[in-house]
Write an enzyme that holds these catalytic residues in place. Structure first.
Site, PDB file in Angstrom:
ATOM      1  N   GLY A 286       0.839  -1.193   0.000  1.00 55.55           N
ATOM      2  CA  GLY A 286       0.000   0.000   0.000  1.00 55.55           C
ATOM      3  C   GLY A 286       0.870   1.236   0.000  1.00 55.55           C
ATOM      4  O   GLY A 286       2.058   1.187   0.326  1.00 55.55           O
ATOM      5  N   MET A 287       0.277   2.350  -0.391  1.00 54.56           N
ATOM      6  CA  MET A 287       0.948   3.649  -0.332  1.00 54.56           C
ATOM      7  C   MET A 287      -0.038   4.644   0.231  1.00 54.56           C
ATOM      8  O   MET A 287      -1.137   4.811  -0.281  1.00 54.56           O
ATOM      9  CB  MET A 287       1.435   4.078  -1.727  1.00 54.56           C
ATOM     10  CG  MET A 287       2.154   5.423  -1.733  1.00 54.56           C
ATOM     11  SD  MET A 287       3.639   5.403  -0.688  1.00 54.56           S
ATOM     12  CE  MET A 287       3.668   7.100  -0.121  1.00 54.56           C
ATOM     13  N   GLU A 288       0.402   5.333   1.279  1.00 50.53           N
ATOM     14  CA  GLU A 288      -0.473   6.138   2.128  1.00 50.53           C
ATOM     15  C   GLU A 288      -0.796   7.509   1.554  1.00 50.53           C
ATOM     16  O   GLU A 288      -0.845   8.503   2.288  1.00 50.53           O
ATOM     17  CB  GLU A 288       0.159   6.280   3.514  1.00 50.53           C
ATOM     18  CG  GLU A 288       1.491   7.025   3.553  1.00 50.53           C
ATOM     19  CD  GLU A 288       2.726   6.172   3.375  1.00 50.53           C
ATOM     20  OE1 GLU A 288       3.826   6.634   3.745  1.00 50.53           O
ATOM     21  OE2 GLU A 288       2.619   5.040   2.860  1.00 50.53           O
ATOM     22  N   ASN A 289      -1.037   7.610   0.251  1.00 54.02           N
ATOM     23  CA  ASN A 289      -1.357   8.911  -0.325  1.00 54.02           C
ATOM     24  C   ASN A 289      -2.566   9.510   0.400  1.00 54.02           C
ATOM     25  O   ASN A 289      -3.588   8.850   0.551  1.00 54.02           O
ATOM     26  CB  ASN A 289      -1.644   8.757  -1.813  1.00 54.02           C
ATOM     27  CG  ASN A 289      -0.473   8.146  -2.553  1.00 54.02           C
ATOM     28  OD1 ASN A 289       0.655   8.594  -2.424  1.00 54.02           O
ATOM     29  ND2 ASN A 289      -0.733   7.085  -3.298  1.00 54.02           N
TER      30      ASN A 289
ATOM     31  N   HIS B 251      -2.574  -0.266   8.479  1.00 55.86           N
ATOM     32  CA  HIS B 251      -1.247   0.347   8.405  1.00 55.86           C
ATOM     33  C   HIS B 251      -1.308   1.654   7.617  1.00 55.86           C
ATOM     34  O   HIS B 251      -0.817   2.695   8.079  1.00 55.86           O
ATOM     35  CB  HIS B 251      -0.276  -0.635   7.747  1.00 55.86           C
ATOM     36  CG  HIS B 251       1.126  -0.120   7.654  1.00 55.86           C
ATOM     37  ND1 HIS B 251       2.066  -0.359   8.633  1.00 55.86           N
ATOM     38  CD2 HIS B 251       1.758   0.646   6.721  1.00 55.86           C
ATOM     39  CE1 HIS B 251       3.213   0.227   8.302  1.00 55.86           C
ATOM     40  NE2 HIS B 251       3.050   0.840   7.137  1.00 55.86           N
ATOM     41  N   GLU B 252      -1.905   1.610   6.427  1.00 55.18           N
ATOM     42  CA  GLU B 252      -1.953   2.820   5.597  1.00 55.18           C
ATOM     43  C   GLU B 252      -2.831   3.892   6.243  1.00 55.18           C
ATOM     44  O   GLU B 252      -2.536   5.086   6.155  1.00 55.18           O
ATOM     45  CB  GLU B 252      -2.447   2.481   4.192  1.00 55.18           C
ATOM     46  CG  GLU B 252      -1.664   1.391   3.482  1.00 55.18           C
ATOM     47  CD  GLU B 252      -0.160   1.617   3.446  1.00 55.18           C
ATOM     48  OE1 GLU B 252       0.279   2.782   3.492  1.00 55.18           O
ATOM     49  OE2 GLU B 252       0.587   0.627   3.392  1.00 55.18           O
TER      50      GLU B 252
ATOM     51  N   HIS C 235      -0.945   5.760   8.830  1.00 51.35           N
ATOM     52  CA  HIS C 235      -0.055   6.768   8.250  1.00 51.35           C
ATOM     53  C   HIS C 235      -0.719   8.142   8.172  1.00 51.35           C
ATOM     54  O   HIS C 235      -0.021   9.155   8.039  1.00 51.35           O
ATOM     55  CB  HIS C 235       0.372   6.350   6.846  1.00 51.35           C
ATOM     56  CG  HIS C 235       1.660   5.597   6.789  1.00 51.35           C
ATOM     57  ND1 HIS C 235       2.839   6.086   7.327  1.00 51.35           N
ATOM     58  CD2 HIS C 235       1.969   4.384   6.236  1.00 51.35           C
ATOM     59  CE1 HIS C 235       3.809   5.221   7.099  1.00 51.35           C
ATOM     60  NE2 HIS C 235       3.313   4.174   6.461  1.00 51.35           N
TER      61      HIS C 235
ATOM     62  N   GLU D 149       7.615   4.857   9.821  1.00 47.46           N
ATOM     63  CA  GLU D 149       7.172   3.465   9.769  1.00 47.46           C
ATOM     64  C   GLU D 149       7.105   2.775  11.129  1.00 47.46           C
ATOM     65  O   GLU D 149       6.222   1.950  11.360  1.00 47.46           O
ATOM     66  CB  GLU D 149       8.060   2.664   8.821  1.00 47.46           C
ATOM     67  CG  GLU D 149       7.965   3.124   7.373  1.00 47.46           C
ATOM     68  CD  GLU D 149       6.571   2.996   6.774  1.00 47.46           C
ATOM     69  OE1 GLU D 149       5.702   2.339   7.381  1.00 47.46           O
ATOM     70  OE2 GLU D 149       6.353   3.548   5.683  1.00 47.46           O
TER      71      GLU D 149
ATOM     72  N   ASP E  88      15.787   4.302  -1.113  1.00 46.34           N
ATOM     73  CA  ASP E  88      15.080   3.020  -1.072  1.00 46.34           C
ATOM     74  C   ASP E  88      15.873   1.956  -0.320  1.00 46.34           C
ATOM     75  O   ASP E  88      15.305   0.962   0.140  1.00 46.34           O
ATOM     76  CB  ASP E  88      14.791   2.525  -2.487  1.00 46.34           C
ATOM     77  CG  ASP E  88      13.526   3.149  -3.071  1.00 46.34           C
ATOM     78  OD1 ASP E  88      12.926   3.999  -2.379  1.00 46.34           O
ATOM     79  OD2 ASP E  88      13.145   2.794  -4.196  1.00 46.34           O
TER      80      ASP E  88
ATOM     81  N   TYR F 217      10.579  -0.489  10.181  1.00 43.57           N
ATOM     82  CA  TYR F 217       9.238  -0.926  10.560  1.00 43.57           C
ATOM     83  C   TYR F 217       9.230  -1.653  11.907  1.00 43.57           C
ATOM     84  O   TYR F 217       8.553  -1.239  12.857  1.00 43.57           O
ATOM     85  CB  TYR F 217       8.670  -1.858   9.478  1.00 43.57           C
ATOM     86  CG  TYR F 217       8.415  -1.212   8.143  1.00 43.57           C
ATOM     87  CD1 TYR F 217       7.120  -0.921   7.730  1.00 43.57           C
ATOM     88  CD2 TYR F 217       9.456  -0.919   7.270  1.00 43.57           C
ATOM     89  CE1 TYR F 217       6.865  -0.350   6.496  1.00 43.57           C
ATOM     90  CE2 TYR F 217       9.214  -0.343   6.024  1.00 43.57           C
ATOM     91  CZ  TYR F 217       7.915  -0.056   5.643  1.00 43.57           C
ATOM     92  OH  TYR F 217       7.679   0.515   4.424  1.00 43.57           O
TER      93      TYR F 217
ATOM     94  N   LYS G 202       7.670  -7.023  -1.954  1.00 42.53           N
ATOM     95  CA  LYS G 202       7.718  -7.876  -0.766  1.00 42.53           C
ATOM     96  C   LYS G 202       7.761  -9.351  -1.150  1.00 42.53           C
ATOM     97  O   LYS G 202       8.393 -10.164  -0.465  1.00 42.53           O
ATOM     98  CB  LYS G 202       6.488  -7.604   0.106  1.00 42.53           C
ATOM     99  CG  LYS G 202       6.337  -8.539   1.287  1.00 42.53           C
ATOM    100  CD  LYS G 202       5.058  -8.290   2.048  1.00 42.53           C
ATOM    101  CE  LYS G 202       4.903  -9.275   3.197  1.00 42.53           C
ATOM    102  NZ  LYS G 202       3.659  -9.054   3.961  1.00 42.53           N
TER     103      LYS G 202
END
Length: 600
Positions: free
Chosen positions: A267-270, A293-294, A297, A316, A373, A381, A556
């Site tokens: 996921g990406m927390e935009n 999780h997202e 954020h 994280e 990265d 995390y 992942k």
């Protein structure tokens, strides 16, 4: 709504940005973006509002962008600007000469095939197989590849965007979003809360919307929407549980967008619109801790943001801790403890992988001269989460929750570096208590490699039952006779990750026949099983392995499977052959890592 408590705090210089926000800073942007799916380009104009005290220039970050013109607002002629030499993974600094009274600059630009944030998908790579799809991935420093910006998490700004797309497609951004298609293909977006550049996002496809509650909903391709709406039915409950823990949700709506399987992350927390992988749609809502999780954020990361990528653990570590508090509130302590235990297993594996790079196992990193990265490991995390659990255990949950609430409230819509957190910890939690200071050992956790001595691993009661069944199987009980009814994904993962070394072909066949691992529709379970299949050369699973690696782009899963293949010459040849077929389906975030791994 109050979006800031003070003027921007000055942090150490960001080693991953050319911008110098202490002299000239962008505070707002108005973008006009035209998408051309046939050329796979975005043509854009950005009007940037600046804050400066008579600075001679402003510097933006760009990488693999074509700059077609620059103007100072209020001046007729084109402005003076120059680009610095290209630097690996950082790109270039765009230096624009300012007049003392300049408050806005206009930059015109076009993306290129090397714009790494963008993935343009052909219809065959989508769920519906009929329409093309585009999505962006800006974190960590890829926003600069699709629009000029001051690409540092220490710089926050508001924005609007006018976006033109083909009329049969729907665009969405990290902003206030439409819920249905319009007739013209032109859409207007507004983000009133200040955000850092890595939270900029755009997705365009044949998308539909389903509500999940008053403030929550899900977007997906029509072929996926029903399953997604079922999977994420508890999202509004998660939002309410999060607010009960750490204060009001300050972003208005919280929606989800299910992307095609090539999306490189879970996921990406935009803000306002979490991007998520379809690999969490398991049919039984068992992988929705990723949604928690997202969502978390929205406080840790989006509301209080790491000032540089050296401080990534602050995004994280807090988020993993918060995610599991949400899951505990909804599903009980025993459920949350399973997540902590699996996370601790992952942390131990990462510590072993990084044994030759001990400094990379510190929470506070030094990533200068490296792609940020490289800091995206379980250290940020799971070691971060372990540190916060350590604090909670020392001072008690009630006192720790007050501390976290003050942290989110006091620094909302600001960036925070590790030194600032340490000062806040000293003032608000330690408060002159020498004994507590020694017990906390902040320096040992934050600046020293590995885990401090004396840390006990978490113990999940439900996993003790799994271990008992695993032991029975190892002592001769048939796999089909094990008491596995009602196991969650987490229990199956514990079972698989704790299988003994040296499994025989007969044992693998027995497990597969009893539990259907090779054909599992649960991506987490299938990926872990496929790793065993590689290590033990269980060839019956090889067709499923190839299909999985071609279809799924989530890093992942990809990295452990390719790394397992590369352990033997035969597996290396297999990996190269699969990668040649699969690479066109992967986002640049994945291929940048895998190209290096596979020497391409």
């Amino acid at each position: 709504m109050d979006f800031s408590n003070s003027s921007p705090t000055l942090h150490p210089q960001d080693p991953h940005s050319f911008s110098r926000p202490e002299t000239a800073r962008m505070t707002h942007a108005d973008w006009h973006l035209e998408l051309d799916f046939s050329k796979k380009t975005i043509k854009g104009t950005g009007l940037y509002t600046l804050q400066h005290q008579g600075a001679p220039e402003v510097i933006f970050d760009v990488r693999h962008l074509q700059i077609t013109g620059v103007k100072l607002v209020g001046q007729e002629q084109e402005a003076e600007y120059h680009l610095t030499e290209e630097e690996p993974f950082l790109g270039q600094g765009l230096h624009i000469a300012l007049r003392e009274d300049t408050r806005q600059v206009e930059i015109r630009f076009v993306t290129t095939p090397q714009s790494a944030a963008l993935q343009w998908l052909e219809p065959g790579q989508t769920a519906g197989k009929t329409h093309p799809f585009l999505f962006t991935q800006s974190q960590a420093i890829l926003a600069r590849t699709w629009l000029p910006c001051q690409d540092s998490p220490s710089v926050r700004f508001t924005y609007t965007a006018r976006v033109q797309v083909p009329a049969h497609l729907l665009p969405l951004m990290s902003a206030d979003n439409p819920q249905e298609k319009g007739a013209t293909g032109e859409y207007f977006f507004q983000m009133e809360q200040p955000i850092p550049s890595y939270l900029l996002s755009l997705a365009v496809g044949d998308l539909a919307f389903a509500p999940l509650g008053q403030r929550c909903g899900v977007y997906a391709e029509p072929a996926t929407l029903e399953a997604a709406a079922y999977e994420f039915a508890d999202t509004e409950k998660m939002l309410e549980a999060a607010e009960d823990l750490y204060g009001p949700y300050r972003w208005g709506r919280y929606d989800l967008l299910v992307l095609p399987p090539s999306f490189p992350f879970g996921g990406m927390e935009n803000p306002k619109l979490t991007f998520c992988t379809p690999t969490i749609i398991a049919g039984d809502r068992s992988l929705t801790s990723l949604v928690a999780h997202e969502l978390a954020h929205s406080w840790s990361g989006n509301l209080v943001t790491n000032a540089t990528w050296n401080d990534f653990w602050m995004n994280e570590g807090f988020t993993v801790y918060f995610e599991r508090r949400i899951m505990e509130a909804l599903y009980g302590p025993a459920y949350a403890e399973m997540l902590h235990t699996l996370g601790y297993q992952d942390l131990q594996l990462t510590l072993e992988e990084l044994r030759d790079k001990p400094q990379d196992t510190c929470l506070h990193l030094n990533l200068a001269g490296r792609d940020p990265d490289e800091g995206l490991t379980e250290i940020a995390y799971e070691k971060g989460n372990a540190f916060l659990r350590h604090l909670e255990k020392l001072v008690g949950r009630d006192r720790f929750d007050l501390f976290v609430n003050r942290y989110f409230s006091q620094f909302r819509f600001q960036s925070m570096d590790t030194a600032g957190f340490e000062q806040f910890l000293e003032k608000e939690l330690i408060n002159g208590d020498d004994t507590l200071r020694q017990q906390i050992n902040a320096a040992g956790w934050i600046h020293a490699p590995g885990l401090p001595a004396g840390q006990l691993p978490p113990k999940a009661v439900l996993f003790e039952k799994v271990a008992q069944e695993l032991e029975k199987w190892q002592h001769g009980t048939a796999a089909q006779d094990l008491a596995t009814h009602g196991w969650s994904t987490h229990e199956w993962l514990y079972f698989l990750t704790n299988l003994p070394q040296g499994l025989t072909q007969a044992q693998l066949e027995e497990l597969d026949q009893a539990f259907g691992f090779t054909a599992s529709g649960n991506a987490e379970v299938q990926a872990e099983w496929l790793r065993h299949a590689i290590l033990h050369r269980y060839e019956a699973a090889y067709p499923a392995l190839e299909a999985f690696l071609v279809r799924v782009g989530r890093r992942k899963f990809l990295l452990p499977l390719y790394k397992a293949l590369l352990q033997t010459p035969q597996g290396t040849a297999q990996a190269q052959a699969i990668y040649q077929k699969a690479r066109p389906n992967y986002h640049a975030v994945a291929t940048s890592t895998l190209d290096a791994l596979l020497n391409r």
